[in-house]
Every structure is written in C-alpha cells, then in structure tokens.
Scaffold this motif. Structure first.
Motif, PDB file in Angstrom:
ATOM      1  N   THR A 267     105.755  41.265 -50.105  1.00  0.00           N
ATOM      2  CA  THR A 267     106.246  42.425 -49.374  1.00  0.00           C
ATOM      3  C   THR A 267     105.093  43.240 -48.805  1.00  0.00           C
TER       4      THR A 267
ATOM      5  N   GLY B  37     100.987  43.316 -42.356  1.00  0.00           N
ATOM      6  CA  GLY B  37     100.915  42.627 -41.069  1.00  0.00           C
ATOM      7  C   GLY B  37     101.444  43.481 -39.940  1.00  0.00           C
ATOM      8  N   SER B  38     102.568  44.175 -40.166  1.00  0.00           N
ATOM      9  CA  SER B  38     103.105  45.042 -39.117  1.00  0.00           C
ATOM     10  C   SER B  38     102.164  46.209 -38.836  1.00  0.00           C
ATOM     11  N   THR B  39     101.519  46.738 -39.867  1.00  0.00           N
ATOM     12  CA  THR B  39     100.549  47.823 -39.660  1.00  0.00           C
ATOM     13  C   THR B  39      99.359  47.342 -38.839  1.00  0.00           C
ATOM     14  N   ASP B  40      98.913  46.131 -39.111  1.00  0.00           N
ATOM     15  CA  ASP B  40      97.804  45.573 -38.327  1.00  0.00           C
ATOM     16  C   ASP B  40      98.193  45.407 -36.865  1.00  0.00           C
ATOM     17  N   LYS B  41      99.449  45.019 -36.613  1.00  0.00           N
ATOM     18  CA  LYS B  41      99.892  44.874 -35.225  1.00  0.00           C
ATOM     19  C   LYS B  41      99.892  46.218 -34.512  1.00  0.00           C
ATOM     20  N   VAL B  42     100.355  47.255 -35.200  1.00  0.00           N
ATOM     21  CA  VAL B  42     100.364  48.589 -34.593  1.00  0.00           C
ATOM     22  C   VAL B  42      98.941  49.028 -34.263  1.00  0.00           C
TER      23      VAL B  42
ATOM     24  N   TYR C 250      97.760  47.148 -31.182  1.00  0.00           N
ATOM     25  CA  TYR C 250      98.318  47.691 -29.943  1.00  0.00           C
ATOM     26  C   TYR C 250      97.660  49.015 -29.574  1.00  0.00           C
TER      27      TYR C 250
ATOM     28  N   ARG D  73     103.722  41.557 -45.828  1.00  0.00           N
ATOM     29  CA  ARG D  73     104.558  41.693 -44.634  1.00  0.00           C
ATOM     30  C   ARG D  73     104.366  43.059 -44.001  1.00  0.00           C
ATOM     31  N   TYR D  74     104.362  44.130 -44.812  1.00  0.00           N
ATOM     32  CA  TYR D  74     104.148  45.465 -44.273  1.00  0.00           C
ATOM     33  C   TYR D  74     102.742  45.618 -43.723  1.00  0.00           C
TER      34      TYR D  74
END
Length: 302
Positions: free
Chosen positions: A97, A103-108, A111, A100-101
């Motif tokens: 978990t 990974g989304s923080t790294d994407k933000v 960007y 997964r979180y």
C-alpha cells in the motif's frame, strides 16, 4: 484375538481389517516447554488411553511422531506461530500500500517539475524576445515645418483685458520608421507645441497609427493657434500689425513633443515600449511663409 472365517474357509485377523479413511490433519498451537519435555521423554499423563486410542484420534499421529515434531520445532527457531504468519502478511500488505501511494506521489512531483520547467523556459524565452526587441528602437526624423500664415491684431482675452492676439497656422512633417523584423508598433504622441520661451503659441495632435515591421511612413500634423493672447510677451511681434513690417519679423520658437511606441511581441504577454522626447529649434520668418523650413539637423532626440 478373534478370527473370522469367510466363505472360502480363509481366516482374516481382525487386526488387519481395513481402517476408516484418514481425516484431515489439523495443526495446533505449540505446547509449552514443560509439556514438550514430558512428551519428548515418552511420558503420558495418568489415565491416558492405550496406544490404539491415538490411531482413532482426529490428530492422527503417534506419541513418537508428536514428540519428534515438537522437538524439531524447538530446535528450528524459524518455525513461527500462526499469528506471526498473519502479522507478516499484514506487513507485506502495508508495504504494498505504501508503495502504491508513494508511486502516485512521485507522479505528482514529476508533473510539477515538468510544469515548472516549461514555465521557466517560457519566461526565459520571453525575456530573450524582450531583450532582442530593444535593439530595434524606431527611427523618428522631423523633416520640416511650414508656416502657412500668422496674424497679430488687437483684441481682448476671455476676461476682457485688451492685448495683442496671435493666430498661427503651420504643418509639421515627420518620418517614422520601424526597423523591427518580427513585431509591429503602435504609435501615439503628446500634442506638438510651439513655444516662445514659456509662452505657448500653437499646438496640434498627431494621429495614432500602427506601423508594421520593416516599414516607414510620413506623418503630417497641423499645429495651430487661434487668438492666443500675448500680453506684451512677444515684443518682436508688435510691429507685425503692419503688413509692411511683416516680412522683417523673426521669432525664435521651440517645437516639443513626445512619441510613444509600443510593441506587442507575443500578444500582450511580452510588451516593449519606446519613448522619444523630441525638441526642435525653429525660427518663424515673415518672408518664409508657405515655404518648408528644414529641421533635419535642428532637433534633439532623447
């Protein structure tokens, strides 16, 4: 032991009868060290059933096998209890978990970095265009002025005070050139004024226009004054009432105005402004009426 005789006369020992199907094996919690020591030495509690009882029990193992398995569990510390296995699985789920979180923080963050990079690059590009535009300052040349006529006569000002009144009409020709190769300019100006020292004698407004890149035009502006009270401030014009002395009149004047040029390079995102303060020295001569007076070398451009 009792023996049973079948139809063919053979006897089968009752101990060799087929046993019931084996039940599923169940795992139980490891006993305490005290119980394990007792079982490892083969001791059993008092009143325990005979050996054949263990064959029929749900656990389905002998005392020797249980003792050996418990002893092996003590020797092998890696054997974990069931709740420890569950705890490990929960930790693994938490790690997944968190991954997964994360990974989304790294994407933000990625960007945001990309957006910031484009903003910085666009700002640098705009600054480069703005700096490059400063090298293309418009060229302004006041070519000449033509005094069409002037007249001095006695009169009264707005409050009724008697004084000499001056009427003057002239035209100023200006050459405007835009040397820029990648932008047009929008041109406006302050009123063109003719002064005798601090006394304003005439004024005129140049029309606004837009000059495209690498082009030029001639701008003609009317500068005039009507019934301007002199209050004796221009003594040289006192003799101008007489038409016979009009040809000998010479009055030094100053022509002043400000030209504003605005360039919109990327729409209205990048603006470049140019200001030109112009002052020209000109002499009004009575014998030069209607003739252009050259001002090419008589003006200062700031």
């Amino acid at each position: 032991m009792h023996a049973k005789t079948d139809s063919e006369g053979t006897s089968i020992d009752a101990s060799w009868l087929p046993r019931s199907p084996r039940r599923p094996i169940y795992y139980v919690q490891s006993p305490s060290n005290h119980d394990v020591e007792k079982m490892s030495y083969g001791s059993s509690p008092a009143g325990s059933p005979a050996h054949h009882y263990y064959h029929c029990s749900p656990i389905h193992h002998s005392r020797e096998s249980s003792s050996s398995r418990f002893s092996a569990s003590l020797k092998n510390p890696r054997n974990l209890s069931p709740w420890k296995h569950v705890q490990l699985h929960q930790d693994d789920d938490d790690d997944e978990t968190d991954g997964r979180y994360g990974g989304s923080t790294d994407k933000v963050r990625l960007y945001l970095c990309i957006g910031l990079f484009f903003i910085v690059m666009f700002t640098v590009f705009c600054l480069i265009l703005w700096g490059a535009s400063k090298a293309y300052k418009p060229k302004i040349i006041v070519k000449n002025i033509v005094f069409e006529n002037f007249n001095v006569q006695a009169g009264n000002d707005g409050s009724g005070v008697p004084t000499d009144m001056l009427s003057l009409n002239s035209t100023v020709k200006i050459l405007y050139r835009n040397p820029a190769t990648f932008f047009a300019v929008h041109v406006t100006s302050t009123p063109l004024e003719l002064h005798y020292f601090r006394l304003k004698l005439a004024a005129g407004q140049m029309k606004k226009f837009t000059e495209s890149r690498k082009s030029q035009r001639k701008v003609v502006t009317v500068v005039k004054g009507h019934q301007v009270p002199l209050y004796g401030g221009v003594s040289v014009l006192a003799s101008a009432r007489d038409q016979q002395h009009l040809a000998r009149v010479e009055v030094p004047l100053n022509l002043t105005f400000l030209v504003r040029s605005r360039a919109y390079i990327l729409g209205r995102l990048v603006k470049s402004k140019f200001y030109s303060h112009i002052r020209c020295s000109v002499t009004l001569k009575g014998n030069k009426l209607g003739k252009p007076l050259n001002l090419t070398n008589s003006c200062n451009y700031d």
